[in-house]
Motif scaffolding. Sequence first.
Motif, PDB file in Angstrom:
ATOM      1  N   GLU A 183       0.809  -1.228   0.000  1.00 56.33           N
ATOM      2  CA  GLU A 183       0.000   0.000   0.000  1.00 56.33           C
ATOM      3  C   GLU A 183       0.831   1.262   0.000  1.00 56.33           C
ATOM      4  O   GLU A 183       0.435   2.285  -0.554  1.00 56.33           O
ATOM      5  N   TRP A 184       1.975   1.206   0.674  1.00 52.36           N
ATOM      6  CA  TRP A 184       2.837   2.385   0.814  1.00 52.36           C
ATOM      7  C   TRP A 184       4.250   2.007   0.383  1.00 52.36           C
ATOM      8  O   TRP A 184       5.134   1.798   1.220  1.00 52.36           O
ATOM      9  N   PRO A 185       4.491   1.911  -0.930  1.00 53.75           N
ATOM     10  CA  PRO A 185       5.808   1.448  -1.390  1.00 53.75           C
ATOM     11  C   PRO A 185       6.932   2.347  -0.878  1.00 53.75           C
ATOM     12  O   PRO A 185       6.745   3.552  -0.709  1.00 53.75           O
ATOM     13  N   ASN A 186       8.074   1.714  -0.630  1.00 58.86           N
ATOM     14  CA  ASN A 186       9.276   2.404  -0.165  1.00 58.86           C
ATOM     15  C   ASN A 186       9.073   3.108   1.190  1.00 58.86           C
ATOM     16  O   ASN A 186       9.531   4.226   1.398  1.00 58.86           O
ATOM     17  N   SER A 187       8.368   2.403   2.075  1.00 61.71           N
ATOM     18  CA  SER A 187       8.152   2.954   3.428  1.00 61.71           C
ATOM     19  C   SER A 187       9.209   2.443   4.386  1.00 61.71           C
ATOM     20  O   SER A 187       9.654   1.300   4.278  1.00 61.71           O
ATOM     21  N   PHE A 188       9.551   3.273   5.360  1.00 58.19           N
ATOM     22  CA  PHE A 188      10.340   2.790   6.494  1.00 58.19           C
ATOM     23  C   PHE A 188       9.378   2.620   7.663  1.00 58.19           C
ATOM     24  O   PHE A 188       8.692   3.574   8.061  1.00 58.19           O
ATOM     25  N   ILE A 189       9.318   1.403   8.188  1.00 57.41           N
ATOM     26  CA  ILE A 189       8.380   1.113   9.270  1.00 57.41           C
ATOM     27  C   ILE A 189       9.100   1.235  10.611  1.00 57.41           C
ATOM     28  O   ILE A 189      10.091   0.543  10.867  1.00 57.41           O
ATOM     29  N   ILE A 190       8.599   2.137  11.454  1.00 58.73           N
ATOM     30  CA  ILE A 190       9.124   2.251  12.828  1.00 58.73           C
ATOM     31  C   ILE A 190       8.122   1.545  13.741  1.00 58.73           C
ATOM     32  O   ILE A 190       6.939   1.875  13.726  1.00 58.73           O
ATOM     33  N   PRO A 191       8.577   0.561  14.519  1.00 53.52           N
ATOM     34  CA  PRO A 191       7.617  -0.170  15.357  1.00 53.52           C
ATOM     35  C   PRO A 191       7.027   0.720  16.449  1.00 53.52           C
ATOM     36  O   PRO A 191       7.544   1.810  16.734  1.00 53.52           O
ATOM     37  N   GLU A 192       5.977   0.223  17.062  1.00 53.32           N
ATOM     38  CA  GLU A 192       5.322   0.927  18.165  1.00 53.32           C
ATOM     39  C   GLU A 192       6.373   1.348  19.199  1.00 53.32           C
ATOM     40  O   GLU A 192       7.265   0.565  19.551  1.00 53.32           O
ATOM     41  N   GLY A 193       6.264   2.579  19.657  1.00 59.10           N
ATOM     42  CA  GLY A 193       7.186   3.059  20.698  1.00 59.10           C
ATOM     43  C   GLY A 193       8.601   3.315  20.204  1.00 59.10           C
ATOM     44  O   GLY A 193       9.483   3.665  20.985  1.00 59.10           O
ATOM     45  N   GLY A 194       8.857   3.117  18.896  1.00 60.46           N
ATOM     46  CA  GLY A 194      10.226   3.288  18.384  1.00 60.46           C
ATOM     47  C   GLY A 194      11.168   2.225  18.932  1.00 60.46           C
ATOM     48  O   GLY A 194      12.384   2.416  18.985  1.00 60.46           O
ATOM     49  N   SER A 195      10.592   1.097  19.358  1.00 55.05           N
ATOM     50  CA  SER A 195      11.391   0.076  20.043  1.00 55.05           C
ATOM     51  C   SER A 195      11.963  -0.943  19.055  1.00 55.05           C
ATOM     52  O   SER A 195      11.363  -1.997  18.809  1.00 55.05           O
ATOM     53  N   ASN A 196      13.106  -0.609  18.491  1.00 52.60           N
ATOM     54  CA  ASN A 196      13.874  -1.533  17.642  1.00 52.60           C
ATOM     55  C   ASN A 196      15.360  -1.275  17.933  1.00 52.60           C
ATOM     56  O   ASN A 196      15.680  -0.523  18.862  1.00 52.60           O
ATOM     57  N   HIS A 197      16.263  -1.861  17.135  1.00 52.18           N
ATOM     58  CA  HIS A 197      17.676  -1.701  17.510  1.00 52.18           C
ATOM     59  C   HIS A 197      18.161  -0.269  17.305  1.00 52.18           C
ATOM     60  O   HIS A 197      19.070   0.179  17.990  1.00 52.18           O
ATOM     61  N   PHE A 198      17.499   0.488  16.409  1.00 58.39           N
ATOM     62  CA  PHE A 198      17.866   1.904  16.275  1.00 58.39           C
ATOM     63  C   PHE A 198      17.446   2.667  17.543  1.00 58.39           C
ATOM     64  O   PHE A 198      18.162   3.531  18.027  1.00 58.39           O
ATOM     65  N   GLY A 199      16.273   2.320  18.038  1.00 56.66           N
ATOM     66  CA  GLY A 199      15.781   2.957  19.261  1.00 56.66           C
ATOM     67  C   GLY A 199      16.713   2.674  20.429  1.00 56.66           C
ATOM     68  O   GLY A 199      17.061   3.564  21.216  1.00 56.66           O
ATOM     69  N   LEU A 200      17.131   1.421  20.509  1.00 52.47           N
ATOM     70  CA  LEU A 200      18.030   1.004  21.590  1.00 52.47           C
ATOM     71  C   LEU A 200      19.341   1.789  21.534  1.00 52.47           C
ATOM     72  O   LEU A 200      19.837   2.289  22.557  1.00 52.47           O
ATOM     73  N   LYS A 201      19.867   1.942  20.323  1.00 52.41           N
ATOM     74  CA  LYS A 201      21.130   2.676  20.145  1.00 52.41           C
ATOM     75  C   LYS A 201      20.998   4.107  20.670  1.00 52.41           C
ATOM     76  O   LYS A 201      21.903   4.628  21.327  1.00 52.41           O
ATOM     77  N   GLY A 202      19.850   4.722  20.406  1.00 50.62           N
ATOM     78  CA  GLY A 202      19.639   6.097  20.879  1.00 50.62           C
ATOM     79  C   GLY A 202      19.588   6.180  22.398  1.00 50.62           C
ATOM     80  O   GLY A 202      20.158   7.095  23.005  1.00 50.62           O
ATOM     81  N   THR A 203      18.944   5.199  23.022  1.00 48.76           N
ATOM     82  CA  THR A 203      18.820   5.253  24.488  1.00 48.76           C
ATOM     83  C   THR A 203      20.181   5.043  25.164  1.00 48.76           C
ATOM     84  O   THR A 203      20.387   5.478  26.294  1.00 48.76           O
ATOM     85  N   GLU A 204      21.104   4.401  24.444  1.00 50.08           N
ATOM     86  CA  GLU A 204      22.431   4.172  25.033  1.00 50.08           C
ATOM     87  C   GLU A 204      23.216   5.474  25.175  1.00 50.08           C
ATOM     88  O   GLU A 204      24.213   5.523  25.889  1.00 50.08           O
ATOM     89  N   GLU A 205      22.743   6.505  24.515  1.00 48.27           N
ATOM     90  CA  GLU A 205      23.460   7.795  24.609  1.00 48.27           C
ATOM     91  C   GLU A 205      23.135   8.536  25.912  1.00 48.27           C
ATOM     92  O   GLU A 205      23.838   9.474  26.279  1.00 48.27           O
ATOM     93  N   ILE A 206      22.084   8.110  26.595  1.00 48.77           N
ATOM     94  CA  ILE A 206      21.702   8.818  27.833  1.00 48.77           C
ATOM     95  C   ILE A 206      22.811   8.691  28.884  1.00 48.77           C
ATOM     96  O   ILE A 206      23.272   9.674  29.455  1.00 48.77           O
TER      97      ILE A 206
END
Length: 314
Positions: free
Chosen positions: A141-164
Amino acid sequence: MSSIDFKNLNIKVPSPIVEVKTSLLEEKDLQLFIKREDQIHFEISGNKWRKLKYNLIHFFQNNFKQVVTFGGVFSNHIYATAAACYELGIPLIIYLRTDKIDPNNPTLQFVQGKNAQLICLSRESYREKDQAEFIHKIHREWPNSFIIPEGGSNHFGLKGTEEIMAEVKVQLSSLDIIALPAGTAYTAAGIISTSSTNQKVEVFSALKGLFLQSVLHELVEDGTKNWVLYSDEYFGGYAKVDQTLLNFIDWFFHETSIPLDPIYNAKAMYYLFENIKNGKYSRGSRMLYIHTGGLQGITGYNYMKPDNRILIDY
Ligand SMILES: Cc1ncc(COP(=O)(O)O)c(C=O)c1O
């Protein structure tokens, strides 16, 4: 664009750390500092910025056309994602866990004002949102989409929280206890992974039960880390709010001028203070609470409970 232009978004990191004083802390000879992640940005606040940062960088590095994400109708994640995507010129589609859109819901009004396109999913369909078949449907339905999971909780999200904690290490020395709330426990995982082995991380779940324990074991591979997970037993689970919690929010604001949202931070801080009252922490301990933002949740709560509003400014 290979990275986000921080200047355009006006993200304020490192977030400040303040010390709070109350008679209980004095009596127990404890020092309590608060990392004001809620002050990173008025709309893209707290752990939401941390979890979005590398997701958005990935979006730009790979020339996706739009972001697709998910959430409940009062979600802090959809609120922050809508604000960030709007500022960065990214088209956003949000799949909502609801049968219909309430035109007066303040969170939905906000995200619509940021040009997000909303699609309703029944609770049953929402449960299947992470399954391959549903993901294929989104890409059709939405070609070439980047899907961010609920809450932004994926390995990219985890990487960001490690900066705290990387910031904290520069801002404060010799901490004994670090406390924070949890929903998916990704923020907690980022904090635990980057804490020192002589520090203890106290994780207060916004949900009843201890199933996040297995998530934390999976995300934090280092078995030498010292952490404990608490269930939301007293209030009874996600988004359950009673007069005790409302009184605590008022009391804490009165004592410290720091606002707490009723879903995550008020509960975590309440349980932290209960532990303090019960003498759980050794005298002389230096403690850091990570305020994960989510203050728009106060507006959502007040909309749902107009007769018992939270009357604090934020
Ligand atoms: C304000 C706030 N604090 C804490 C959390 C929990 O974060 P996590 O899902 O990473 O445990 C969330 C969202 O889920 C949130 O919106």
